[in-house]
Design an enzyme around this catalytic site. Structure first.
Site, PDB file in Angstrom:
ATOM      1  N   TYR A 101       4.365  -9.360  12.496  1.00  0.00           N
ATOM      2  CA  TYR A 101       2.916  -9.362  12.274  1.00  0.00           C
ATOM      3  C   TYR A 101       2.341 -10.718  12.673  1.00  0.00           C
ATOM      4  O   TYR A 101       2.715 -11.757  12.112  1.00  0.00           O
ATOM      5  CB  TYR A 101       2.585  -9.082  10.807  1.00  0.00           C
ATOM      6  N   PRO A 135      -2.564   4.680   4.948  1.00  0.00           N
ATOM      7  CA  PRO A 135      -2.934   5.804   4.085  1.00  0.00           C
ATOM      8  C   PRO A 135      -4.358   6.287   4.290  1.00  0.00           C
ATOM      9  O   PRO A 135      -4.715   7.376   3.835  1.00  0.00           O
ATOM     10  CB  PRO A 135      -2.750   5.241   2.671  1.00  0.00           C
ATOM     11  N   LEU A 136      -5.174   5.493   4.984  1.00  0.00           N
ATOM     12  CA  LEU A 136      -6.553   5.889   5.269  1.00  0.00           C
ATOM     13  C   LEU A 136      -6.706   6.381   6.708  1.00  0.00           C
ATOM     14  O   LEU A 136      -7.790   6.316   7.290  1.00  0.00           O
ATOM     15  CB  LEU A 136      -7.501   4.723   5.005  1.00  0.00           C
ATOM     16  N   LEU A 167     -10.366   7.849   7.895  1.00  0.00           N
ATOM     17  CA  LEU A 167     -10.711   8.628   6.709  1.00  0.00           C
ATOM     18  C   LEU A 167     -11.802   7.987   5.851  1.00  0.00           C
ATOM     19  O   LEU A 167     -12.308   8.616   4.921  1.00  0.00           O
ATOM     20  CB  LEU A 167      -9.459   8.873   5.863  1.00  0.00           C
ATOM     21  N   GLY A 175     -14.619   7.472   6.998  1.00  0.00           N
ATOM     22  CA  GLY A 175     -15.847   8.053   7.531  1.00  0.00           C
ATOM     23  C   GLY A 175     -16.631   7.129   8.445  1.00  0.00           C
ATOM     24  O   GLY A 175     -17.687   7.522   8.955  1.00  0.00           O
ATOM     25  N   LYS A 176     -16.112   5.948   8.695  1.00  0.00           N
ATOM     26  CA  LYS A 176     -16.883   4.961   9.460  1.00  0.00           C
ATOM     27  C   LYS A 176     -17.083   5.365  10.923  1.00  0.00           C
ATOM     28  O   LYS A 176     -17.973   4.837  11.600  1.00  0.00           O
ATOM     29  CB  LYS A 176     -16.215   3.591   9.389  1.00  0.00           C
TER      30      LYS A 176
END
Length: 327
Positions: free
Chosen positions: A53, A208-209, A214, A216-217
């Site tokens: 990373y 997880p999003l 998820l 909604g953006k």
């Protein structure tokens, strides 16, 4: 924040973890400090990073912050090794590489041990027993307290866990597996999750999003400050901007409106409370976004909402995942 046991171990971790994928690259020291302090003050203790990373900058930054901002003893520090910047060999699971990578991670993190060490991915060019021996040596030497794997498919996970269980007291039991899992990516439910449940291995879902979709953006396009509009992260987000994903996001948004919460909270609560899940790993750009994610602690989804989300996002699982006699 509520804590859960990591798999079939005595280690307890917060049921939401903090990811550091963008630290040292898109997330600077100031924002990282705010994120870490916000997470700590909310009772979170699981922090996930990896040696690749930010080309090591994420570990270096995390180590500096834990030295001066928050107590190291309050965290379950998890890192990974095995991914390499080599176009001809993306993963190196050799014992020599892994142990050298762990030593380099410890130096950057400024600590003598990590609480959880993952093999980042399966290396088909290295015998699995050699890769797993690195986990045994790391734990036996005290450089890691617990060990797991990441991005292993079902048979790879089952083989690795069974090999470790074959010599109790000599080999280190796998405690966890880190895999992408969300309403937009339920592939782990085919074989990985059943294997993990059977073997007592805790699942730590990444993304997880749905890589941010998820929330909604992206329903009205690409926000200029989003990952989807970022040159190096756009290819990561793009696969989840199709019509199938759009239908699932619409269902999440409808559920959020009905419960007077946000789509983020709906999506995160769904994956957090799936069978076998220990702690989803969330990566946010700033403390405000992290606080929004951590607010899911007070939310439990009604059964009817869970069933509706299950139905709209259900992957096609046929032979051999289902009983063949019913097909």
């Amino acid at each position: 924040m509520e804590q859960r046991h990591l798999g079939r171990t005595g280690l307890r971790v917060s049921r939401i973890g903090l990811g550091t994928l963008t630290w040292g690259r898109d997330t600077d020291e100031h924002d990282a400090a705010d994120l870490l302090k916000t997470f700590w003050e909310a009772g979170g203790n699981l922090i996930d990073t990896a040696d690749v990373y930010g080309d090591g900058e994420a570990e270096y930054l995390l180590g500096r912050l834990m030295e001066g901002l928050v107590p190291r003893r309050d965290f379950v520090l998890s890192t990974k090794a095995g991914s390499v910047p080599d176009p001809d060999r993306r993963f190196n699971g050799s014992r020599g590489h892994l142990l050298a990578a762990l030593d380099a991670s410890l130096a950057r993190l400024g600590t003598d041990h990590v609480d959880l060490w993952h093999i980042h991915a399966y290396d088909p060019d290295t015998p699995m027993e050699e890769t797993l021996q690195a986990l045994d040596l790391a734990v036996a030497s005290g450089r890691a307290r617990y060990a797991g794997v990441s991005n292993f498919c079902g048979w790879q996970l089952a083989k690795a866990a069974t090999w470790q269980l074959a010599a109790p007291g000599t080999r280190t039991r796998l405690s966890s597996t880190q895999m992408e899992y969300s309403l937009l990516q339920r592939g782990v439910e085919r074989e990985v999750l059943p294997a993990a449940l059977d073997l007592g291995i805790g699942l730590l879902p990444s993304s997880p999003l749905g890589r941010g979709v998820l929330t909604g953006k992206y329903r009205e396009g690409l926000p200029p400050d989003s990952r989807g509009a970022s040159e190096h992260l756009a290819p990561f987000v793009e696969p989840y901007l199709d019509d199938t994903a759009s239908r699932i996001v619409d269902a999440v948004t409808t559920a959020a409106d009905g419960l007077a919460v946000t789509p983020l909270q709906i999506a995160l609560a769904w994956v957090r409370d799936r069978p076998g899940v220990t702690a989803p790993i969330v990566g946010t750009r700033n403390a405000q976004q992290l606080s929004a994610a951590l607010s899911v602690e007070a939310l439990s989804l009604p059964d009817e909402i869970c069933r509706a989300l299950d139905d709209v996002s259900a992957p096609v699982h046929r032979y051999p995942d289902h009983d063949w006699s019913t097909l």
